[in-house]
Write a protein that holds these residues in place. Structure first.
Motif, mmCIF file in Angstrom:
data_model
loop_
_atom_site.group_PDB
_atom_site.id
_atom_site.type_symbol
_atom_site.label_atom_id
_atom_site.label_comp_id
_atom_site.label_asym_id
_atom_site.label_seq_id
_atom_site.Cartn_x
_atom_site.Cartn_y
_atom_site.Cartn_z
ATOM 1 N N MET A 19 1.225 -1.305 0.035
ATOM 2 C CA MET A 19 0.010 -0.025 0.553
ATOM 3 C C MET A 19 0.418 1.134 -0.139
ATOM 4 O O MET A 19 0.416 2.357 -0.862
ATOM 5 N N LYS A 20 1.757 1.575 0.823
ATOM 6 C CA LYS A 20 2.639 2.239 1.099
ATOM 7 C C LYS A 20 3.354 3.115 -0.689
ATOM 8 O O LYS A 20 3.697 3.630 -0.947
ATOM 9 N N ASN A 21 3.917 1.554 -1.687
ATOM 10 C CA ASN A 21 4.145 1.682 -2.932
ATOM 11 C C ASN A 21 3.683 2.357 -3.755
ATOM 12 O O ASN A 21 3.968 2.614 -4.683
ATOM 13 N N LYS A 22 2.317 1.973 -3.614
ATOM 14 C CA LYS A 22 1.180 2.417 -4.466
ATOM 15 C C LYS A 22 0.875 4.106 -3.951
ATOM 16 O O LYS A 22 0.910 5.046 -5.295
ATOM 17 N N GLY A 23 1.209 4.768 -3.307
ATOM 18 C CA GLY A 23 0.699 6.340 -2.384
ATOM 19 C C GLY A 23 2.633 6.781 -3.065
ATOM 20 O O GLY A 23 2.228 7.260 -3.330
ATOM 21 N N GLN A 24 2.967 6.159 -2.531
ATOM 22 C CA GLN A 24 4.770 6.643 -3.676
ATOM 23 C C GLN A 24 4.414 6.571 -5.078
ATOM 24 O O GLN A 24 5.347 7.941 -5.754
ATOM 25 N N ASN A 25 4.676 6.011 -5.380
ATOM 26 C CA ASN A 25 4.453 6.174 -7.133
ATOM 27 C C ASN A 25 3.287 6.714 -7.490
ATOM 28 O O ASN A 25 3.199 7.647 -8.151
ATOM 29 N N SER A 26 2.000 7.111 -6.875
ATOM 30 C CA SER A 26 1.277 8.328 -7.252
ATOM 31 C C SER A 26 1.552 9.538 -6.342
ATOM 32 O O SER A 26 1.976 9.585 -7.426
ATOM 33 N N ARG A 27 2.321 9.565 -6.112
ATOM 34 C CA ARG A 27 3.336 11.230 -5.263
ATOM 35 C C ARG A 27 4.202 11.244 -6.300
ATOM 36 O O ARG A 27 4.724 12.089 -6.480
ATOM 37 N N GLN A 28 5.005 9.761 -6.913
ATOM 38 C CA GLN A 28 6.177 10.693 -7.987
ATOM 39 C C GLN A 28 5.992 10.664 -8.629
ATOM 40 O O GLN A 28 5.516 11.682 -9.924
ATOM 41 N N ILE A 29 4.117 10.312 -9.184
ATOM 42 C CA ILE A 29 4.053 10.318 -10.866
ATOM 43 C C ILE A 29 2.786 11.856 -10.696
ATOM 44 O O ILE A 29 3.198 12.504 -11.890
ATOM 45 N N ALA A 30 2.689 12.721 -9.300
ATOM 46 C CA ALA A 30 1.956 13.697 -9.209
ATOM 47 C C ALA A 30 3.296 15.067 -9.828
ATOM 48 O O ALA A 30 3.332 15.792 -9.907
ATOM 49 N N ILE A 31 3.943 14.371 -8.933
ATOM 50 C CA ILE A 31 5.229 15.069 -9.011
ATOM 51 C C ILE A 31 6.445 15.509 -10.187
ATOM 52 O O ILE A 31 6.045 16.992 -11.146
ATOM 53 N N ALA A 32 6.153 14.712 -11.097
ATOM 54 C CA ALA A 32 6.576 14.364 -12.249
ATOM 55 C C ALA A 32 5.524 15.371 -13.237
ATOM 56 O O ALA A 32 6.266 16.367 -13.947
ATOM 57 N N PHE A 33 4.603 15.518 -13.306
ATOM 58 C CA PHE A 33 3.700 15.765 -13.771
ATOM 59 C C PHE A 33 3.135 17.209 -13.987
ATOM 60 O O PHE A 33 3.471 18.229 -14.577
ATOM 61 N N LEU A 34 3.512 17.797 -12.242
ATOM 62 C CA LEU A 34 3.951 18.673 -11.671
ATOM 63 C C LEU A 34 4.832 20.040 -12.619
ATOM 64 O O LEU A 34 4.681 20.970 -12.766
ATOM 65 N N LEU A 35 6.351 19.106 -12.123
ATOM 66 C CA LEU A 35 7.429 19.157 -13.324
ATOM 67 C C LEU A 35 7.132 19.936 -14.595
ATOM 68 O O LEU A 35 7.583 20.598 -14.968
ATOM 69 N N ILE A 36 6.416 18.843 -15.441
ATOM 70 C CA ILE A 36 6.253 18.904 -16.426
ATOM 71 C C ILE A 36 4.748 20.276 -17.144
ATOM 72 O O ILE A 36 5.684 21.051 -17.534
ATOM 73 N N LEU A 37 4.300 19.797 -15.967
ATOM 74 C CA LEU A 37 3.283 21.411 -16.529
ATOM 75 C C LEU A 37 3.971 22.655 -15.977
ATOM 76 O O LEU A 37 3.686 23.707 -16.986
#
Length: 77
Positions: A1-19
């Motif tokens: 479960m923690k791994n899924k949360g970290q993965n979601s966080r990584q995706i969100a941060i990557a998206f924001l940096l791209i934006l």
């Protein structure tokens, strides 16, 4: 479960940096259309992108420190 949360966080941060990078490009295009010299806009873009690159490069280090602190036993016990 923690791994899924970290993965979601990584995706969100990557998206924001791209934006953030896309918005820098849009702003640069507007500056050129307003009459700024392309070389000045290029220098401005480089200066704007440096913090984005620093954020992106420091993210794996911050994540590693976060993981280490979670697995380290508490010193309060």
């Amino acid at each position: 479960m923690k791994n899924k949360g970290q993965n979601s966080r990584q995706i969100a941060i990557a998206f924001l940096l791209i934006l953030q990078t896309i918005l820098i490009g849009v702003n640069a295009e507007n500056r050129i259309q307003q009459g700024d010299l392309p070389i000045e806009v290029l220098i401005w873009m480089i200066n704007q992108c440096i913090p984005v690159l620093k954020q992106a490069s420091s993210f794996p280090e911050k994540q590693k420190k976060s993981l280490l602190s979670k697995h380290r036993p508490s010193e309060d016990k």
